[in-house]
Design a protein around this motif. Structure first.
Motif, mmCIF file in Angstrom:
data_model
loop_
_atom_site.group_PDB
_atom_site.id
_atom_site.type_symbol
_atom_site.label_atom_id
_atom_site.label_comp_id
_atom_site.label_asym_id
_atom_site.label_seq_id
_atom_site.Cartn_x
_atom_site.Cartn_y
_atom_site.Cartn_z
ATOM 1 N N PHE A 1 15.026 17.148 -6.839
ATOM 2 C CA PHE A 1 15.642 17.903 -5.709
ATOM 3 C C PHE A 1 14.797 17.618 -4.493
ATOM 4 O O PHE A 1 13.666 17.925 -4.378
ATOM 5 N N LEU A 2 15.227 16.831 -3.626
ATOM 6 C CA LEU A 2 14.532 16.489 -2.413
ATOM 7 C C LEU A 2 14.586 17.770 -1.453
ATOM 8 O O LEU A 2 15.637 18.618 -1.338
ATOM 9 N N ALA A 3 13.589 17.856 -0.482
ATOM 10 C CA ALA A 3 13.597 18.870 0.572
ATOM 11 C C ALA A 3 14.592 18.558 1.560
ATOM 12 O O ALA A 3 14.924 17.273 1.671
ATOM 13 N N LYS A 4 14.946 19.479 2.333
ATOM 14 C CA LYS A 4 16.058 19.200 3.333
ATOM 15 C C LYS A 4 15.507 17.884 4.400
ATOM 16 O O LYS A 4 14.316 18.233 4.798
ATOM 17 N N GLY A 5 16.435 17.071 4.543
ATOM 18 C CA GLY A 5 16.148 15.931 5.493
ATOM 19 C C GLY A 5 15.006 14.905 4.802
ATOM 20 O O GLY A 5 14.471 13.806 5.300
ATOM 21 N N GLN A 6 14.483 15.208 3.604
ATOM 22 C CA GLN A 6 13.372 14.154 2.895
ATOM 23 C C GLN A 6 14.232 12.838 2.259
ATOM 24 O O GLN A 6 15.271 12.962 1.432
ATOM 25 N N PRO A 7 13.671 11.776 2.844
ATOM 26 C CA PRO A 7 14.402 10.532 2.247
ATOM 27 C C PRO A 7 14.068 10.222 0.917
ATOM 28 O O PRO A 7 13.081 10.778 0.296
ATOM 29 N N LEU A 8 14.999 9.627 0.084
ATOM 30 C CA LEU A 8 14.623 9.347 -1.540
ATOM 31 C C LEU A 8 13.927 7.738 -1.373
ATOM 32 O O LEU A 8 14.365 6.950 -0.915
ATOM 33 N N LYS A 9 12.610 7.865 -1.747
ATOM 34 C CA LYS A 9 11.635 6.662 -1.313
ATOM 35 C C LYS A 9 11.740 5.907 -2.777
ATOM 36 O O LYS A 9 12.224 6.372 -3.838
ATOM 37 N N PRO A 10 11.506 4.497 -2.703
ATOM 38 C CA PRO A 10 11.330 3.760 -3.866
ATOM 39 C C PRO A 10 10.209 4.275 -5.034
ATOM 40 O O PRO A 10 9.298 4.831 -4.389
ATOM 41 N N PHE A 11 10.595 4.105 -6.023
ATOM 42 C CA PHE A 11 9.523 4.609 -6.873
ATOM 43 C C PHE A 11 8.138 4.115 -6.959
ATOM 44 O O PHE A 11 7.996 2.953 -6.666
ATOM 45 N N ASN A 12 7.089 4.918 -6.822
ATOM 46 C CA ASN A 12 5.774 4.597 -6.815
ATOM 47 C C ASN A 12 5.137 5.090 -7.978
ATOM 48 O O ASN A 12 4.795 6.414 -7.947
ATOM 49 N N PRO A 13 4.797 4.393 -8.980
ATOM 50 C CA PRO A 13 4.093 4.962 -10.062
ATOM 51 C C PRO A 13 2.764 5.270 -10.020
ATOM 52 O O PRO A 13 2.148 5.759 -10.962
ATOM 53 N N PHE A 14 2.429 5.406 -8.810
ATOM 54 C CA PHE A 14 0.845 5.878 -8.333
ATOM 55 C C PHE A 14 0.944 7.298 -7.577
ATOM 56 O O PHE A 14 -0.107 7.992 -7.394
ATOM 57 N N ASP A 15 2.310 7.585 -7.412
ATOM 58 C CA ASP A 15 2.211 8.761 -6.508
ATOM 59 C C ASP A 15 2.469 10.048 -7.257
ATOM 60 O O ASP A 15 3.463 10.291 -8.083
ATOM 61 N N PRO A 16 1.387 10.994 -7.058
ATOM 62 C CA PRO A 16 1.449 12.297 -8.125
ATOM 63 C C PRO A 16 2.712 13.070 -7.707
ATOM 64 O O PRO A 16 3.187 13.910 -8.712
ATOM 65 N N GLN A 17 3.344 13.048 -6.434
ATOM 66 C CA GLN A 17 4.342 13.902 -6.008
ATOM 67 C C GLN A 17 5.766 13.354 -7.155
ATOM 68 O O GLN A 17 6.550 14.172 -7.057
ATOM 69 N N GLN A 18 5.720 12.142 -7.422
ATOM 70 C CA GLN A 18 6.968 11.558 -8.096
ATOM 71 C C GLN A 18 6.502 11.832 -9.584
ATOM 72 O O GLN A 18 7.397 12.067 -10.488
ATOM 73 N N LEU A 19 5.253 11.717 -9.992
ATOM 74 C CA LEU A 19 4.865 11.486 -11.490
ATOM 75 C C LEU A 19 4.851 13.133 -12.082
ATOM 76 O O LEU A 19 5.153 13.292 -13.247
ATOM 77 N N ASN A 20 4.270 13.988 -11.338
ATOM 78 C CA ASN A 20 4.091 15.274 -11.765
ATOM 79 C C ASN A 20 5.090 16.189 -11.350
ATOM 80 O O ASN A 20 5.786 16.186 -10.484
#
Ligand SMILES: [Cu+2]
Length: 318
Positions: free
Chosen positions: A90-109
């Motif tokens: 679930f994205l925060a209000k106004g937060q864009p959906l970025k391309p997958f980055n396999p090193f980004d802990p915000q996406q991985l965890n």
């Protein structure tokens, strides 16, 4: 004389009738009370994350059901249902959906708590039903919903094409569907995805030759995680073109060691004599042409999907 037996029979019949009515009514009244009770207490609903064929060759990019109606106070449990990695985000209000980055802990965890606040960033972390994806994956993710509203979530790995919606209504609202209705719909969708994948597989076989390998294909929702044909035979000095004919999924063609960064190309494809060679990330439509200048059998894989069986071999003959 004729009335007597009747008078005797009547209460007897009545008693039987009442008794049988009671036995009919008792379970009915009990179960309706149970249903009413259930409707007022919070429920936990289940949504499947991804889908796949039994050989893992076909992967479905879908949350099933993709739309779910719950009431405030209910929970949703998302269950990993595929070898392909996904997230519930679930994205925060106004937060864009970025391309997958396999090193980004915000996406991985995992990010955020266990109760959805209706506006902040919440992420399940990487989900899969296997434990050899190369990521630290989880099998399920549960969130409680207390705010009414319509909330869209995505898979950060697969972006816009893989989204789901949670409709949260006030506590006590009648549910439009039961879990078993959702489950039946899910089974139907899963079968459709496998059928779509099989059709793409068949189309890939028709396009493929010893000098052209289909390096995965997809229609965004159904993805074929296979090289077609996976084993080919060529002659010394021949070239082979690997093509990603899909619309959504990236792949790699990797000979030798898997590079630490699968995104970066390795080696010289114009003069392959064994050893390490990698296409780097092949986006949909990308081609990778390799000239084979050594006799032998050369194994290769897709560094992203090898654990699902996306592997192949090129035999080079004199
Ligand atoms: Cu792949």
């Amino acid at each position: 004389m004729t009335l007597k037996p009747k008078n005797h029979q009547r209460p007897h019949l009545l008693r039987i009738l009442l008794a049988s009515l009671a036995t009919l009514l008792l379970p009915l009244s009990l179960s309706s009370a149970a249903i009413a009770d259930d409707e007022n207490s919070p429920r936990t609903w289940t949504v499947q994350v991804g889908s796949e064929s039994s050989d893992q060759a076909i992967q479905g990019m879908a949350f099933l059901p993709s739309n779910i109606y719950v009431n405030a106070g209910d929970k949703i449990k998302w269950e990993a249902n595929s070898a392909e990695i996904h997230t519930v985000t679930f994205l925060a209000k106004g937060q864009p959906l970025k391309p997958f980055n396999p090193f980004d802990p915000q996406q991985l965890n995992r990010q955020g708590g266990t109760t959805y606040d209706g506006h902040s960033y919440y992420n399940s972390g990487i989900m899969a039903n296997v434990s050899n994806t190369g990521f630290k994956e989880v099998e399920h993710y549960t969130l409680k919903f207390t705010h009414t509203g319509t909330f869209t979530y995505y898979c950060v790995v697969h972006g816009m094409v893989m989204k789901g919606t949670v409709h949260v209504r006030a506590a006590g609202t009648d549910y439009p569907f039961t879990q078993s209705q959702y489950d039946r719909q899910t089974k139907k969708e899963e079968r459709k995805i496998v059928r779509d994948g099989e059709m793409q597989w068949e189309a890939a076989r028709k396009q493929a030759s010893n000098h052209k390998v289909i390096a995965g294909t997809d229609n965004e929702t159904a993805m074929l995680m296979r090289f077609v044909h996976h084993d080919i035979v060529v002659h010394l000095g021949d070239t082979v073109t690997f093509v990603n004919t899909g619309m959504g999924a990236p792949h790699t063609v990797t000979f030798g060691h898997e590079p630490a960064d699968v995104f970066a190309p390795v080696g010289n494809p114009k003069n392959f004599k064994g050893g390490d060679l990698s296409s780097g990330l092949m986006e949909p439509g990308d081609k990778f042409t390799v000239t084979f200048n050594k006799v032998g059998e050369f194994d290769y894989l897709c560094a992203l999907h090898d654990y699902m069986g996306m592997v192949g071999e090129v035999e080079v003959r004199r």
